[in-house]
Design an enzyme around this catalytic site. Structure first.
Site, PDB file in Angstrom:
ATOM      1  N   ASP A  57      84.430  53.353  69.853  1.00  8.62           N
ATOM      2  CA  ASP A  57      85.386  53.802  68.852  1.00  8.62           C
ATOM      3  C   ASP A  57      85.172  55.293  68.613  1.00  8.62           C
ATOM      4  O   ASP A  57      84.471  55.957  69.374  1.00  8.62           O
ATOM      5  CB  ASP A  57      85.279  52.973  67.566  1.00  8.62           C
ATOM      6  CG  ASP A  57      83.917  53.102  66.881  1.00  8.62           C
ATOM      7  OD1 ASP A  57      83.129  54.000  67.254  1.00  8.62           O
ATOM      8  OD2 ASP A  57      83.637  52.299  65.963  1.00  8.62           O
TER       9      ASP A  57
ATOM     10  N   ARG B 111      89.292  48.541  55.832  1.00  3.88           N
ATOM     11  CA  ARG B 111      88.614  49.842  55.820  1.00  3.88           C
ATOM     12  C   ARG B 111      89.648  50.954  55.934  1.00  3.88           C
ATOM     13  O   ARG B 111      90.208  51.187  57.010  1.00  3.88           O
ATOM     14  CB  ARG B 111      87.593  49.938  56.965  1.00  3.88           C
ATOM     15  CG  ARG B 111      86.912  51.316  57.009  1.00  3.88           C
ATOM     16  CD  ARG B 111      85.604  51.340  57.776  1.00  3.88           C
ATOM     17  NE  ARG B 111      85.778  51.306  59.210  1.00  3.88           N
ATOM     18  CZ  ARG B 111      84.840  51.731  60.080  1.00  3.88           C
ATOM     19  NH1 ARG B 111      83.689  52.227  59.631  1.00  3.88           N
ATOM     20  NH2 ARG B 111      85.037  51.645  61.377  1.00  3.88           N
TER      21      ARG B 111
END
Length: 528
Positions: free
Chosen positions: A441, A161
């Site tokens: 996150d 990603r």
């Protein structure tokens, strides 16, 4: 500083970096930047323009201009054999230990993340590329604290990603300006690994983050075609899955798949990023105020509607629909609490499988067997792509329905703690942080600070005791939580950490009259 004919490397070139920052690799990055940097900038400007229209009262809707695409009889590209079973995917940053443990975890896919779960320090970015190169060529190992880690014979399929379009890479300059971080992450991984991946019978697979519409997807498709034409990768090897983690992208799922139809094999629904986007896009309007984070679950109408639309859209176009993240981590010191957490995960994953998702995400290797068992039981085949959801109709009102619930002082305090502690860790180089038995996150911090901005601006008389969430109240709670954190971490760690700096950032991000689109772009200049 290292100089290439086109690119200046500003960050320090440590041992091993030269194997990634080669002349040929930098030349390829320069070609990507020369071709696409201005287009990235134009798309970011278009985001600002769209935001101005939303602030003026425009509401998102399904595009009239692309009705023929939505009504057309087309499908996406062929799905490679190693992406046909995606029932459990594990995500984590690109540090060496995480890569080995995740690839060995028994999950079908490992998502190596340069985005939300990685603090994009220069060392993390380049070391991450070194680690991925070693994983692809099967040489990766680690000997630390008396433990030796290496790959098993059977490992998960690797998907990378890259960063979103909004994040620059300040350590790589072309003509004095940063290269988009997305092009850096994509370009370096592709350049160094495309051939080796092909030799292993797999390919360069990517997750695409933070897209806000089909024009941003079209740009990625053009990047892929450019890479193919340059000879860096063989045609028909790149495959991508798109994260639907913005409210605007939810209205353009069909168009996003169409623009990427030569490359795309699925969509994935996010939670925290999607909620953050919902707050961000409608931050000007009190009627869009959300309750405490804990109350905004995937079963709320607007999130369930997004999920159902994604599943229906994907299956109609023969693509996979991937569900949300189980962010829980094992609670080792409290078996009863751990069992309660695992029970919640089971309910969540059973719901996803029952809805028709073809797979799901977890954050910890210990959750892989649980999710695998549930999807294996509910979904005995490799996917549920034949479940077409023909009776489901999702409208714009469904996607925009605001969930109702309480806003509590504890919810305010929790958001303050999460935002500060995450920013401290991020500035210290860690983008994946355990908090309250969950793996946090960037998205967790983003939605926390976004709600604080929204609540101080619009939340009038809605705390449990009927008081306003005024700037004065926010600053009092901020001060109290900072002192609580100081007590928890100790004065020495508090002084040498980034706690005061993070608190100052949070104060500014919360009380500024303008809403900042991304906290990471604000804090990035202070990251080494």
């Amino acid at each position: 500083m290292k100089k290439n004919k086109s690119i200046d490397v500003i960050g320090p070139v440590q041992e091993g970096f030269d194997h990634i920052l080669t002349e040929d690799a930098l030349t390829f990055l320069a070609a990507l930047a020369r071709q696409f940097r201005s287009q990235v900038e134009a798309l970011l400007d278009a985001r600002d323009t769209r935001q101005e229209r939303i602030d003026a009262g425009e509401r998102p809707d399904f595009l009239e201009s692309s009705r023929e695409i939505r009504n057309g009889n087309w499908t996406v590209c062929k799905i490679p054999s190693d992406l046909r079973d995606r029932r459990v995917e594990i995500i984590g940053p690109t540090d060496r230990k995480m890569i080995i443990k995740a690839l060995n975890s028994g999950a079908k896919v490992f998502v190596a993340d340069f985005e939300d779960s990685l603090s994009p320090s220069w060392e993390n970015i380049v070391r991450g590329q070194i680690n991925l190169r070693d994983a692809v060529n099967r040489s990766i190992s680690l000997d630390v604290n008396g433990k030796y880690y290496e790959l098993q014979d059977e490992i998960a399929t690797l998907i990378v990603r890259p960063r979103g379009w909004h994040l620059p890479e300040k350590n790589l300059l072309m003509e004095g300006s940063p290269i988009p971080g997305a092009l850096v992450d994509f370009g370096l991984y592709l350049f160094h690994n495309a051939s080796e991946l092909d030799d292993h019978g797999t390919g360069p697979y990517f997750y695409l983050s933070k897209l806000e519409g089909h024009e941003e997807a079209r740009l990625w498709a053009n990047v892929f075609r450019f890479a193919e034409q340059s000879g860096v990768v063989i045609r028909d090897r790149i495959r991508v899955t798109v994260l639907i983690e913005t409210i605007l992208a939810a209205f353009e799922m069909e168009e996003i798949l169409y623009e990427l139809r030569d490359y795309v094999v699925g969509l994935k629904c996010g939670r925290w990023d999607y909620i953050f986007s919902f707050v961000k896009k409608f931050h000007s309007f009190p009627e869009f105020v959300l309750p405490d984070r804990a109350e905004v679950t995937m079963t709320t109408h607007f999130l369930r509607s997004c999920s159902q639309l994604a599943i229906k859209t994907c299956h109609r176009r023969r693509a996979y629909a991937i569900g949300g993240m189980a962010a829980q981590i094992p609670i080792c010191n409290d078996p009863d609490a751990n069992q309660r957490a695992l029970a919640r995960i089971r309910v969540d994953k059973e719901r996803e499988a029952d809805w028709g998702y073809d797979g799901t995400w977890v954050a910890d290797p210990e959750l892989v067997p649980i999710a695998m068992e549930i999807f294996g039981r509910v979904m005995p085949g490799n996917n549920q792509i034949d479940q077409l959801c023909e009776g489901i109709e999702i409208t714009a009102d469904d996607l925009l329905q605001v969930p109702r619930g309480k806003i509590t002082e504890e919810g305010v305090r929790e958001n303050i703690r999460v935002a500060i502690q995450y920013m401290v860790a991020w500035l210290d180089g860690s983008g994946c942080v355990p908090m309250n038995d969950m793996m946090a996150d960037v998205a967790t911090a983003e939605v926390s600070r976004a709600q604080l901005w929204q609540w101080t601006r619009h939340a009038t008389g809605i705390l449990d005791e009927g008081s306003n969430i005024s700037p004065a109240l926010f600053r009092r709670l901020l001060g109290e939580e900072v002192e609580s954190i100081r007590s928890d971490v100790g004065s020495t760690n508090f002084v040498i950490g980034h706690y005061r700096q993070a608190a100052k950032y949070l104060d500014t991000l919360t009380l500024d009259s303008d809403f900042e689109p991304f906290l990471t772009t604000v804090v990035y200049d202070d990251l080494d």
